[in-house]
Write an enzyme that holds these catalytic residues in place. Structure first.
Site, short mmCIF file in Angstrom:
data_model
loop_
_atom_site.label_atom_id
_atom_site.label_comp_id
_atom_site.label_asym_id
_atom_site.label_seq_id
_atom_site.Cartn_x
_atom_site.Cartn_y
_atom_site.Cartn_z
CG ASN A 40 14.82 -0.65 3.09
OD1 ASN A 40 15.36 0.41 3.40
ND2 ASN A 40 14.57 -0.97 1.84
N PRO A 41 16.29 0.34 6.49
CG PRO A 41 18.44 0.63 7.30
CD PRO A 41 17.64 -0.19 6.34
N GLY A 90 7.17 -4.39 13.11
CA GLY A 90 6.19 -3.60 12.36
C GLY A 90 6.27 -2.13 12.69
CD GLU A 142 -1.52 0.41 12.33
OE1 GLU A 142 -0.94 -0.69 12.38
OE2 GLU A 142 -2.73 0.52 12.25
CB ILE A 168 -1.02 0.00 1.16
CG1 ILE A 168 -0.32 -0.09 2.53
CG2 ILE A 168 -2.02 -1.14 1.00
CD1 ILE A 168 -1.29 0.08 3.71
MO1 MOS Z 1 -4.02 -0.01 9.03
S1 MOS Z 1 -5.47 1.11 10.01
O1 MOS Z 1 -4.36 -1.58 9.62
O2 MOS Z 1 -4.08 0.17 7.39
#
Ligand code: MOS
Length: 748
Positions: free
Chosen positions: A641-642, A712, A715, A475
């Site tokens: 990957n920095p 991850g 977020e 994305i």
């Molecule tokens: Mo995120 S809100 O899981 O794209």
């Protein structure tokens, strides 16, 4: 699982598809074409609640180029209307079904699809289609309906979104008896809508009876595929959903949106390929971050030890689904507190169901929590960072279990050092540059690290190259690049030797991209598939030349220069071509599903942490707030990957600035409609708003989360910024603003 030799991981590679994107060569869902392509334009309701009485389609059908107008009256009676299919990420309740009946549930509800030979003809006809409605009483302001607040229902998708833990100790008593108390009941943020660069679009290619190839703007090709197959009663294998490029999504594409339904319905009925593209304004007609009202109470001993915590959130939802997010659970994961009371309630009103938006719940709930800690620090005359260090959680007290790893302390220390936190003079309004007040603020961030099941396939092709596949989307996060790095390391080959293919529901299963779990989830499957392929190749080598490879194990072979060889004796080698010949196949494939072990994972709280430090300047006369500097120190395990990692954090920080100071959808509750559904009036930061952003990744080793040790990053970048900014605004001005976004008029 063997530790893999990490050569490509850790390299700051640019996105492999970057050139295609910036030159316009990358094709997005609304850019695919077919010789007989039709264009659909959606008509949306202009009332928030009631019934459609009449749709005047007759005259419009006579307009040039118009092929058909689909409404609830002539929509096909599809399988879907017999049962309510919930997609992989649907909240509990009854999913919204476009064109189901005459009932209007919210303002902007899609009520018709005009299909024409050209986009312009469809759009014009849609703009003049007259509809009579019977209006009914409605309410869109949940803060006026707090008596209706109730606990959320639970459902499949909410398995990943735990309810608040039960109360602990005796909050009321502990709070009352503590010498220092902070209490506020007016933390609030308004509605926010998704504004990715690419608006939602679907191009459905009609490939013959019941057979479709669909280009959809989605975060999950398989989720869209399942939706279409279930809703339209099609065979799963006849529905292929492709999404190679996604121009941002951040939650808006977790669930199939109505343009997918519309495009597929029209294609099946008209037996032609159909594209439906939503306008920017239509992006405000499905899902949003729900406005949320929060109360917080925190008390401490004189030495700063927190004794009691009450956090309550009341959020808006629709009348048909209980959209749920994790808002109040974070406080007792971040801070050890013996007496806690955490509550979460929903109020249904006449709007569309809310929808995940980057760090759903976390970016909402950390705001009052981290602002209350700042207030508490002032009450205690303690430095806000020292207060956090005083209450540092060595384990997760809410679940009474250890963290899989937690280098938050390093985030605090390295972040404070690089930012120059302790140069701050604590008194509000004590720092200035000319007529601008200067403030420093900080906050803690946390986001859970999930790993879900996923499958990948690795192949030695007839050209002697490697190909790795997964249905996952990218994305805009850098998934293609990062998966290529992970695959190269797992195979033990260079980046040029391996190609990662993705974004196609025909490929091995991957869940929707979201929740910051893609590297962890798909990366683990990629590692497993690549190791399975190495094993298979070795087996074939043993068949080809048993005596030489007999005793070798998978971890002791190299795949270099077109040969499989023994790492320690490179001259003991067999060529890829020979392996292919011996196997008797054109390609050699291996696939593997990675299923995280829930019993192991259950023993640990797995989370990424951050510490954000912010400097603001506030114009004393005008109240204008400028974030002049911000630094986020992140502990998120292995950084594959920095460069793409930094980009994720910077993107999150920009969104955090936006959430704190800019974006809000304004509702006119007399009309029940959003008033600023456009980028002119829905404010997001522009380049001139963004100054010095800095990111530190602290070293963190985690053997629990997954074989890569990565947690991850999608977020964790946003969550701590809004409270850090609100705290900096207080330090600059002496004013505590509990609402987001903070506007200059609140400071005057
Ligand atoms: Mo995120 S809100 O899981 O794209």
């Amino acid at each position: 699982m063997e530790t893999i030799n990490q050569k490509q991981q850790g390299k700051a590679l640019s996105r492999l598809e970057g050139a295609l994107k910036v030159t316009g060569a990358a094709q997005y869902a609304g850019e695919y074409s077919a010789p007989d392509l039709l264009y659909g334009h959606v008509v949306n309701s202009t009332i928030p609640k009631g019934k459609i009485q009449k749709i005047y389609t007759e005259e419009i059908l006579k307009l040039p180029g118009i092929i058909e107008i689909f409404t609830h009256e002539n929509r096909p009676s599809l399988a879907w209307f017999n049962f309510q299919y919930s997609d992989m990420d649907a909240p509990p309740g009854s999913p919204f079904r476009p064109l189901h009946d005459a009932e209007i549930k919210y303002y902007g509800q899609p009520v018709a699809l005009v299909v024409a030979e050209s986009f312009e003809e469809a759009r014009f006809a849609a703009s003049v289609l007259k509809i009579d409605y019977e209006k009914e009483a409605f309410t869109t302001n949940f803060t006026n309906q707090l008596d209706d607040a109730r606990a959320p229902k639970r459902g499949f998708a909410t398995l990943l979104k735990p309810l608040p833990p039960k109360p602990k100790g005796d909050f009321d008593k502990a709070f009352d008896e503590s010498p220092v108390q902070v209490s506020a009941d007016d933390y609030y943020h308004g509605t926010e809508h998704h504004n990715p660069m690419e608006m939602h679009a679907t191009t459905t290619m009609f490939e013959g009876e019941g057979k479709l190839t669909i280009y959809d703007k989605t975060q999950g090709t398989v989720n869209s595929q399942l939706y279409v197959a279930n809703v339209f009663g099609l065979s799963f294998k006849d529905v292929r959903v492709i999404a190679p490029y996604v121009g941002g999504a951040f939650g808006s594409g977790l669930q199939p949106q109505y343009q997918l339904f519309m495009s597929v319905m029209a294609a099946l009925e008209l037996k032609r390929s159909v594209r439906v593209t939503l306008t920017r304004a239509q992006m405000y007609t499905f899902g949003h971050r729900p406005p949320t009202l929060q109360q917080i109470k925190v008390a401490a001993e004189m030495d700063g030890k927190i004794t009691a915590l009450h956090h309550k959130a009341t959020a808006e939802t629709s009348r048909f689904e209980d959209y749920t997010e994790v808002v109040v659970n974070w406080g007792n994961i971040l801070y050890p507190v013996e007496n806690t009371k955490l509550d979460y309630e929903l109020v249904p009103v006449d709007v569309y169901s809310p929808l995940d938006m980057r760090a759903p719940g976390g970016s909402t709930g950390l705001h009052p929590l981290e602002c209350a800690l700042d207030e508490l620090a002032y009450e205690l005359k303690m430095d806000p960072l020292d207060l956090r260090l005083k209450n540092y959680a060595e384990q997760d007290d809410s679940e009474n279990r250890p963290f899989s790893s937690k280098e938050l302390k390093e985030c605090y220390l390295q972040g404070a050092e690089k930012f120059g936190w302790y140069n701050r003079s604590p008194q509000p309004r004590s720092m200035r540059r000319g007529n601008r007040l200067v403030g420093y603020g900080m906050a803690t961030g946390i986001w859970e690290s999930m790993t879900l099941p996923a499958k990948a396939e690795a192949t030695l092709t007839k050209e002697g190259k490697f190909r790795v596949r997964s249905a996952v989307t990218d994305i805009g996060t850098g998934t293609l690049t990062v998966m290529t790095q992970i695959a190269a390391d797992a195979l033990g080959v260079g980046l040029d030797e391996v190609e990662f293919e993705y974004g196609d529901s025909k490929m091995p299963f991957a869940p929707i991209q979201g929740g910051s779990y893609t590297v962890s989830t798909v990366g683990s499957a990629v590692v497993a598939a690549c190791q399975a392929l190495r094993k298979r190749l070795l087996k074939i080598a043993q068949k080809a030349n048993g005596s030489l490879f007999e005793t070798a194990s998978e971890s002791k072979v190299s795949l270099t220069n077109g040969h499989l060889s023994l790492s320690e004796k490179p001259d003991v080698a067999v060529s890829f071509q020979e392996l292919l010949t011996v196997s008797g196949k054109r390609m050699i494939k291996a696939s593997k599903t990675n299923i995280p072990n829930p019993l192991t994972l259950k023993k640990y709280t797995r989370a990424a942490h951050s510490a954000a430090f912010v400097e603001v300047e506030v114009d004393e006369e005008l109240g204008v707030i400028n974030v002049t500097r911000a630094l986020t120190a992140v502990a998120a395990g292995t950084i594959v990957n920095p460069k793409t990692a930094r980009s994720q954090i910077v993107g999150g920080m920009v969104w955090g600035i936006s959430k704190a100071l800019r974006e809000e959808t304004i509702t006119d509750h007399r009309l029940g409609r959003y008033m600023n559904p456009n980028l002119a009036e829905y404010h997001i930061p522009v380049h001139a708003d963004i100054h010095d952003l800095d990111v530190i990744f602290v070293e963190e080793k985690d053997d629990i989360v997954n074989p890569l040790g990565s947690k991850g990053l999608g977020e964790i970048g946003i969550v701590a910024l809004p409270p850090a900014i609100a705290n900096a605004v207080f330090h600059a001005t002496g004013k505590r603003i509990h609402q987001l976004p903070i506007h200059f008029d609140m400071l005057l």
